[in-house]
Write a protein that holds these residues in place. Structure first.
Motif, mmCIF file in Angstrom:
data_model
loop_
_atom_site.group_PDB
_atom_site.id
_atom_site.type_symbol
_atom_site.label_atom_id
_atom_site.label_comp_id
_atom_site.label_asym_id
_atom_site.label_seq_id
_atom_site.Cartn_x
_atom_site.Cartn_y
_atom_site.Cartn_z
ATOM 1 N N THR A 41 5.280 43.301 2.204
ATOM 2 C CA THR A 41 4.311 43.452 1.194
ATOM 3 C C THR A 41 3.077 44.647 1.760
ATOM 4 N N GLU A 45 1.995 47.894 -0.106
ATOM 5 C CA GLU A 45 0.646 48.460 -0.018
ATOM 6 C C GLU A 45 0.294 49.845 0.307
ATOM 7 N N LEU A 104 -7.592 46.249 -7.249
ATOM 8 C CA LEU A 104 -8.104 45.008 -6.686
ATOM 9 C C LEU A 104 -8.933 45.430 -5.423
ATOM 10 N N GLY A 110 -6.032 43.555 3.070
ATOM 11 C CA GLY A 110 -4.884 42.896 3.091
ATOM 12 C C GLY A 110 -4.022 43.153 4.086
ATOM 13 N N ARG A 113 -4.599 41.798 7.320
ATOM 14 C CA ARG A 113 -4.513 40.327 7.601
ATOM 15 C C ARG A 113 -3.116 39.945 7.619
ATOM 16 N N LEU A 114 -2.214 40.934 6.809
ATOM 17 C CA LEU A 114 -0.569 40.487 6.926
ATOM 18 C C LEU A 114 -0.155 40.966 8.174
ATOM 19 N N LEU B 202 8.667 40.460 -4.822
ATOM 20 C CA LEU B 202 7.498 40.598 -3.879
ATOM 21 C C LEU B 202 6.234 40.672 -4.846
ATOM 22 N N VAL B 203 5.030 40.234 -4.472
ATOM 23 C CA VAL B 203 3.830 40.079 -5.074
ATOM 24 C C VAL B 203 2.997 40.804 -4.446
ATOM 25 N N ASP B 204 2.853 42.037 -4.678
ATOM 26 C CA ASP B 204 1.641 42.961 -3.855
ATOM 27 C C ASP B 204 0.594 42.788 -4.866
ATOM 28 N N THR B 205 -0.538 43.886 -4.535
ATOM 29 C CA THR B 205 -1.919 43.775 -5.115
ATOM 30 C C THR B 205 -1.564 44.242 -6.654
ATOM 31 N N MET B 206 -0.515 45.472 -6.671
ATOM 32 C CA MET B 206 -0.343 45.800 -7.842
ATOM 33 C C MET B 206 0.185 44.946 -9.187
ATOM 34 N N HIS B 209 -2.662 42.216 -9.791
ATOM 35 C CA HIS B 209 -3.555 42.941 -10.707
ATOM 36 C C HIS B 209 -2.900 43.000 -12.024
ATOM 37 N N GLU B 233 6.665 31.727 0.503
ATOM 38 C CA GLU B 233 6.342 32.952 1.203
ATOM 39 C C GLU B 233 5.589 33.774 0.340
ATOM 40 N N GLN B 236 1.799 32.695 0.481
ATOM 41 C CA GLN B 236 1.228 33.055 1.679
ATOM 42 C C GLN B 236 1.040 34.441 1.648
ATOM 43 N N THR B 237 1.607 35.320 1.013
ATOM 44 C CA THR B 237 1.175 36.859 1.088
ATOM 45 C C THR B 237 -0.017 36.917 0.012
ATOM 46 N N ASN B 240 -2.970 35.882 1.751
ATOM 47 C CA ASN B 240 -3.232 37.227 2.943
ATOM 48 C C ASN B 240 -4.106 38.186 2.512
ATOM 49 N N LEU B 241 -3.424 38.432 1.443
ATOM 50 C CA LEU B 241 -3.957 39.940 0.714
ATOM 51 C C LEU B 241 -5.236 39.458 0.197
ATOM 52 N N GLY B 242 -5.751 38.179 0.037
ATOM 53 C CA GLY B 242 -6.991 37.738 -0.448
ATOM 54 C C GLY B 242 -7.291 37.869 -1.785
ATOM 55 N N ILE B 243 -6.408 37.629 -2.605
ATOM 56 C CA ILE B 243 -6.234 37.744 -3.961
ATOM 57 C C ILE B 243 -6.623 36.257 -4.666
#
Ligand SMILES: Nc1ncnc2c1ncn2[C@@H]1O[C@H](COP(=O)(O)OP(=O)(O)OP(=O)(O)O)[C@@H](O)[C@H]1O
Ligand SMILES: [Mg+2]
Lengths: 137, 282
Positions: A41, A45, A104, A110, A113-114, B202-206, B209, B233, B236-237, B240-243
């Motif tokens: 992840t 990013e 976002l 992020g 923190r990761l 995978l789930v990232d910010t994009m 969003h 998992e 968790q991410t 961590n990303l704060g989403i």
């Protein structure tokens, strides 16, 4: 210099390639599934930021070991570098929610923190280099 | 009036077919997707190409195009590479040229060779045009299929639809998801949409969003979004990303999601006390 790879980020496919390479290397090093997801992840990013905010850049992945930590620690080093516009105020971009693209604004804070270690260097007009490390526990 | 060159080729058809066919042996007609090409399949294809070219010598352009069209359809269907067929036409050119130069004097030969070029150009144009046209059609069909596959919407109960997402989500797919969600909700008069991300690596910010934006849009058309299939998992991410997924109803599995969706639409799952016997229709 056993395990090192470099992925060019020029389009969305580059992001996917970098992620795949990161997933494979972190698996090889011995990271568990949660850390694999964190590392992948983080790479996603960093790679997406290169794709969004610069013309071209690259992600370097490397297996590292540190002898100072009691005995031997192994880890993965991820370096994202570009020769894009750079970042004016480094403090701003590390704040949750700061974005110039309507995102976002969670990407860079992020990633910090990761991963375990995070360092950002940027010179406006010259480019940005972000170095991060995750240690295997 | 048929051109002299074509008449010449028709008159000496067997001779040219034989010579041209021999020149094929140096050419390997190949297929794009595999390297295995048994000799007999090669031979069959070469023979067919020979007859496409020579049987059409007496036809007008319109009827010839129909033959070429059918041939190209087969080429594409079986995955042959068209460039090799075009290359083989260059061989035919050389063979015919050589003969013409023997039979006619220099001035006549210049005329005839330009006639030959015109004919060959037409062949190559027809082949490549048909090939390109066919490719475009295939691409258009694949685009529709991909659109349906990349963000399918499945009605499971009255007012409840599921969108299972599998694989990487890029920008294009993200907008497809949004489009199909909104269209599907209106079409099926859905009140609850379950977005299942079990298959998303995978789930990232994009991705997050886009999911958040999609759920806001869903709310605007009067329905609710449930996010299901969040693997540990991934959970968790996301943290961590704060989403913040606080506005979201999330469930770990599709099964739990469906149960919640039924409750939201005021329905219960009832277990019959007495087992239904007979199994027939009421
Ligand atoms: N490589 C880079 N070069 C120049 N500017 C950058 C770079 N990376 C990030 N930035 C700037 O930093 C801001 C914050 O980045 P961050 O990744 O945290 O959030 P975002 O990309 O805007 O949104 P998100 O990542 O949550 O989708 C960006 O909006 C952009 O202005
Ligand atoms: Mg970002």
């Amino acid at each position: 210099m056993s395990n090192h790879s470099c992925i060019e980020i020029a389009n969305e496919w580059g992001i996917v390639s970098a992620r795949q390479a990161g997933r494979e290397l972190s698996k090889d090093i011995g990271f568990g599934s949660v850390d694999q997801a964190r590392i992948t992840t983080a790479i996603s990013e960093l790679a997406r930021n290169i794709y969004l905010y610069t013309e071209i850049g690259k992600i370097d992945l490397e297996e590292i070991s540190d002898n100072h930590r009691n005995g031997k620690a192994r880890g993965i080093k991820v370096v994202a570098s570009d020769k894009g516009p750079g970042i004016e105020n480094l403090r701003d971009v590390m704040v949750d929610g700061f974005t110039t693209s309507g995102g976002l604004g969670a990407g860079l804070p992020g990633v910090k923190r990761l991963m375990d270690e995070f360092d950002i260097e940027s010179i406006p007009g010259e480019g940005t280099t972000i170095t991060t490390i995750k240690w295997l526990r | 009036m048929r051109s002299i060159v074509l008449q010449h080729m028709i008159d000496n058809k067997d001779h040219y077919i034989e010579q041209w066919r021999v020149s094929f042996d140096q050419l390997l007609f190949s297929r794009s997707e595999s390297t295995i090409k048994p000799q007999y399949i090669q031979d069959e294809m070469k023979d067919e190409f020979v007859s496409v070219i020579f049987d059409t010598l007496t036809m007008d352009r319109h009827s010839r195009r129909a033959v070429v069209k059918r041939f190209v359809e087969r080429l594409i269907h079986d995955g042959w590479i068209v460039s090799e067929f075009i290359m083989s036409l260059q061989k035919l050119r050389r063979i015919v040229m050589k003969d013409l130069s023997k039979h006619y004097d220099k001035d006549k030969f210049v005329d005839l060779s330009s006639e030959l070029e015109d004919w060959l150009d037409e062949q190559i144009t027809d082949l490549t045009t048909e090939f390109a046209k066919n490719h475009e059609e295939v691409k258009a069909i694949q685009k529709v299929a991909l659109k349906e596959l990349s963000a399918p919407l499945i009605p499971v109960f009255d007012k409840i639809v599921v969108m299972p997402l599998i694989g990487t989500i890029d920008t294009k797919r993200a907008s497809q998801i949004m489009e199909n969600l909104l269209e599907g909700i209106i079409e099926h008069r859905a009140q609850v949409v379950l977005i299942d991300i079990t298959g998303v690596p995978l789930v990232d910010t994009m991705v997050a969003h886009h999911i958040i934006r999609a759920s806001e849009a869903v709310r605007l058309v009067g329905a609710e979004c449930l996010l299901v299939g969040i693997r540990p998992e991934i959970a968790q991410t996301i943290v961590n990303l704060g989403i913040d997924l606080g506005n979201f109803t999330t469930k770990s599995t599709l099964k739990k999601g469906v149960e919640t969706a039924l409750q939201m639409t005021h329905r219960d799952i009832i277990t019959n006390e007495e087992p239904v016997t007979g199994g027939g229709l009421k």
